[in-house]
Each structure stands twice: as C-alpha cells, then as structure tokens.
Enzyme design. Structure first.
Site, PDB file in Angstrom:
ATOM      1  N   THR B  48     -17.984  24.553  17.941  1.00 58.69           N
ATOM      2  CA  THR B  48     -19.245  24.093  17.033  1.00 58.69           C
ATOM      3  C   THR B  48     -18.805  23.130  15.848  1.00 58.69           C
ATOM      4  O   THR B  48     -17.499  23.081  15.643  1.00 58.69           O
ATOM      5  CB  THR B  48     -20.223  24.978  16.554  1.00 58.69           C
ATOM      6  OG1 THR B  48     -21.466  24.490  16.665  1.00 58.69           O
ATOM      7  CG2 THR B  48     -20.124  25.118  15.008  1.00 58.69           C
ATOM      8  N   THR B  49     -19.618  22.246  15.691  1.00 59.16           N
ATOM      9  CA  THR B  49     -19.344  21.500  14.254  1.00 59.16           C
ATOM     10  C   THR B  49     -20.757  21.456  13.865  1.00 59.16           C
ATOM     11  O   THR B  49     -21.747  20.776  13.999  1.00 59.16           O
ATOM     12  CB  THR B  49     -18.801  20.055  14.439  1.00 59.16           C
ATOM     13  OG1 THR B  49     -17.556  20.124  15.173  1.00 59.16           O
ATOM     14  CG2 THR B  49     -18.342  19.468  13.126  1.00 59.16           C
TER      15      THR B  49
END
Lengths: 257, 262
Positions: B48-49
């Site tokens: 994820t970011t």
C-alpha cells in the site's frame, strides 16, 4: 423461618408502589415527540443532565432516583456496545434491549420484597431507517413497558401523563411536526404535566384563583432557574451517531411558547 | 443489579475492552493469540501507500486502493482511509483484516467511553489506545501474522490545527510537522516529500487544491515505483480531508482535477 402469605405479598407490592410513586411525584416530566426528520426528547432541569445517548440511534431520558437512572443507563449502554461490537450496529435494537435485558432485570427486583426497588420511569427512543420504524418506549419501575407511536410522556403522576398525552395526541393528529413545532409542543406538554402535578400536591389553594395558563406557568418556571434540555436523533445526517444535544440558542430560536 | 456480568467494572472505567473481557486485565485485545512457531522474521509492511499531509485548514489523507496477497492483486477498490471519530482519520497499511478489526475496535472504544463517562475521550487518550493496540499486535506481527502500521490524522480543536502521527512496528509514536506516509510505496517517495518542502514551501501553507495535487502526484509516483501500490487508471484513489467542521470526502471531480485529468 417466618411464613410469608399471599396477603403479605399483596401488601408488600402495594407499599412498594406507594413508595415509588411518592418518590416519582416531584419528577420533571420528560417528553419525546417524533418530528419530520427524527425524534426530539425534551425536559426542564436544574444542573444534572437528564437526557442521554445510549447508542448510535438510541437515546434515553428518565425521572426517578438518580442512582437508579444511572444503573439502567449504564446497563443499556453496556448491552448495546457489547452487541454492536461483537455483531453489528444493526443488531442493537430497542425491542431486544427492552424485552430481554432491561425489563426482566427490573421485574426481578420489583418482585423481590427484600430488594430495594428501582425508582424510575424512563423513555427510550430508537430512530428507525424510516419514520414508520421509529420506536418510542416507556419503561416503568415494575419492568412493564409500552410502545407508543408519535409521542411518549413520563411524569410524576398518571393524571399528569394523561393530560400531556391528550395535548400531544390532538397536536400531532395531522402528522409529524417540524422540529421547531415539536419543541413548542413538548414545552407546552411539560408545562401542562408539571402544572397538574403541582396542583395535586397543593389541593388547598384558594379555588377562586384562575390557574395560570401553561404558557404563563412555563415562563414563571423558566425564571426560577430551570433550563430546557433538548436532544434529538437526526435521520438525515451522515454522522454514525445520530444523537445531538440542541444548543441553547437553537432551543431559544424555536421557542415561541 | 447487573444487566451484563461484565458491566460493573467496565462502566466505571469506560473501557470497552473490560466490558468485552468481563473484567479488568492486562489490556490485550480480544483477538486470537499468536501460535508459536518459527520466528525471527522482520516486521515488514506491504501492499500500500497511504499519505497524510497538512494544509492550510487541516489535514488531507490519500491512499491507493490496491489490496494484495503475495504477488496477486486481490482487490482494487479497498478503502484504506477510515474515520475513527468525527475529527480523526486513520490510514492503514499492512494486514487489511487486522487493520479493519482495529479500526472497528477503536471506534467502539471511543464511543463507549464518551457515552458511559458523559465526556469525550481526550486526544491523548485516543492516541494511547491506538499505541496499545499496535504494541499488543507485536507478537503476532513478529510471527508474520497481521502486521499493520497506521498513519493517524486528526484536527485538534483546542489548538485549531491539523496533527499527524506515524508509527513504527513496535508502537512507537511520532508526531510530524508536515507529512506522514506508510506502506511499501512510502519509502521510495520519501525524498520527493523533502524536495517539495524545499522547493515549494511547507504543505501546511498550501491551499486545499494545491496540497491535494502534490499529494496525488506523490501517490502516482509511488504507484510507478512500487508493485503493491495501485495506480489511478482503473479506480480513483481515496481522498478525504479533515477541518474544524469534520471529515469530508473529496469529490470525484476534485480528485480528477488533482490528477490533471479534468
């Protein structure tokens, strides 16, 4: 062991009712009214808060001994949150809370002649997905409860409750009022109920005096330092918790009584 | 009178945990205890970011929408920016299942405290609850199960400003002046944050549209550099902002404008 006959039971119940009714008599009435976009609950009070949030779509107001009110309030909050966390907020319902938890617990205490009875009358309000799913429930000290559509009242005596109901019944006959109208209806109902209760407490007043109108009575009462407490459950908001305490300036703006 | 067996202690402390557990205890979450087995793995966050930056009136949160399992893309509409209360957002990286459960737990904890105690939990109290949850998860995370690392953003109404906190895997909490980011894509773009700060000035002075544009650009770069971060081609990133008035979703149009696609 001393014997305990059916007559003793009968007498103890009667005494218990008298004891409880006596303590409720001075209570400041609480009124709930379903309005166009939600449910309003209203009372007048001194310093102690009287209307509470129980869960996302549940609120509670009561008269009685404060310690008893607290116990019922906390009990309801505990049951609702344990269920809401372990299952879902949708599984927290007033019907389940009242029938299976609150009512049996109170009934048990009420029926035990050696236990201190719960001195309380309370209104629970549940906001439904649509207006016809709204529930107003009056819970009594003996564990019995009744569900009423449109409005609900509790007061110090059955007579004052009847008077308040009569007023609200005719006033809401044409459908749910706006919030502003509901505030005024509830205020007037409060004055009618409280006035009736006080006239019972002082039967020896000079009968020639014309009693003040509910409006005059309310204005006089507000001068004595009582404040209006009003809370709502709002249907058309995005907040998860629909409960909100109406600000003093909002109440003032609505008030025409 | 007790309506639930556990209620007596929980209601006096306002702790949901004690209510669920039936009494005071060490404060562990009611989650499965980790199985014993080979350990020694690093706690690694994946897939994820999530980014939080301050702007003039509050805090912006954006996140990609990809959820992965190993090399597979499981889901491309994951919601990783979640409200904890009316003025707090948590952006999650790591195990999605654990994160969602933690968010659910925290939301109920805050609500239960406020309703039973008749006063809202303090900001410090809320931060402490989150830290405790992360710390309690360390044994499981060390075994490779359910590691998660959040970024928490909130609007501090007493100080009238947004605040951002990020965390390490052991529950260490750091408050940041400008931005916070987490997830596998956050490392590669860290230098870009600093570049923006030095060349364009602090995020906290930008207006909302400018800050959103910079933040979405950073997210796009992260998607380019990190396989586990989803791009915006199929589904728009999630974007929310917090001000004194509460939490608001950016509209689809605002996000498209921020991405330069208007």
């Amino acid at each position: 062991m001393p014997s305990f006959s059916p007559y003793d039971w009968n007498e103890s119940i009667q005494q218990r009712n008298e004891y409880i009714e006596d303590r409720l008599r001075e209570g400041s009435p609480v009124i709930a009214v379903a309005y166009e976009d939600g449910i309003l609950m209203l009372t007048l009070r001194h310093n102690q808060r009287k209307l509470y949030e129980i869960y996302d779509k549940l609120m509670f107001g009561a008269i009685g001994n404060h310690s008893d009110i607290e116990q019922i309030r906390i009990g309801a909050i505990d049951v609702a949150h344990a269920e809401g966390f372990s299952r879902s907020a949708d599984d927290v319902s007033l019907q389940r809370l009242a029938s299976f938890r609150l009512s049996p617990a109170i009934k048990k205490i009420y029926s035990d002649p050696f236990a201190q009875p719960v001195v309380l009358k309370g209104i629970f309000a549940e906001l439904g997905k649509t207006a016809d799913k709204d529930i107003l429930l009056v819970l009594s000290y003996d564990g019995e409860f009744t569900i009423t559509p449109g409005y609900a009242v509790i007061g110090g005596s059955f007579g004052s409750e009847d008077k308040m109901s009569d007023h609200l019944k005719s006033a809401t006959a044409d459908g749910a009022p706006s919030l502003g109208t509901a505030v005024n209806l509830a205020l007037k109902a409060w004055a009618i109920g409280k006035q009736h209760a006080e006239s019972l407490n002082r039967p020896n007043d000079d009968e020639d005096d014309t009693p003040p109108t509910p409006e005059e009575f309310l204005a006089e009462t507000l001068k004595t330092g009582l404040v209006i407490e009003a809370t709502v459950l709002e249907r058309n908001v995005t907040r998860e918790s629909r409960y909100r305490v109406l600000r003093a300036d909002e109440v003032k703006e609505f008030t025409t009584v | 009178m007790t309506l639930s067996n556990a209620s007596e202690h929980a209601s006096s402390s306002g702790s949901l945990l004690e209510l669920l557990r039936g009494g005071p205890d060490s404060g562990r979450l009611p989650f499965p205890t980790p199985v014993s087995g080979p350990s020694g793995r690093d706690i690694d966050t994946h897939s994820t970011t999530v980014i939080a930056v301050k702007y003039k009136d509050g805090v912006i949160n954006v996140a990609d929408r990809r959820a992965t399992a190993g090399y597979a893309v499981m889901y491309d509409q994951a919601e990783k920016v979640l409200p904890l209360d009316d003025h707090t957002l948590i952006s999650i990286s790591g195990s999605f299942a654990k994160s969602v459960e933690v968010v659910r737990y925290l939301r109920h904890t805050f609500k239960y405290f406020e309703r039973s105690q008749l006063q809202p939990m303090s900001q410090e109290g809320k931060l402490m609850e989150l830290q405790r949850v992360i710390v309690n998860n360390v044994p499981a995370a060390l075994q490779g199960i359910g590691a998660f690392i959040p970024v928490l953003s909130t609007f501090d109404r007493e100080q009238d400003q947004g605040r951002i906190y990020f965390y390490d895997a052991l529950g260490g909490q750091f408050e940041t002046a400008e931005y916070g980011a987490a997830g596998s894509g956050s490392g590669p773009i860290r230098g870009a944050f600093e570049y923006i700060l030095r060349t364009k000035g602090p995020f906290r002075d930008m207006d909302r549209a400018t800050a959103l544009k910079e933040t979405l650009t950073l997210l796009e770069i992260a998607a380019d550099l990190d396989t586990a971060t989803g791009g915006s081609a199929k589904h728009l990133p999630a974007a929310k902002y917090i001000t004194a008035d509460g939490i608001t979703d950016f509209t689809e149009q605002e996000i498209k404008t921020g991405l330069g696609r208007a």
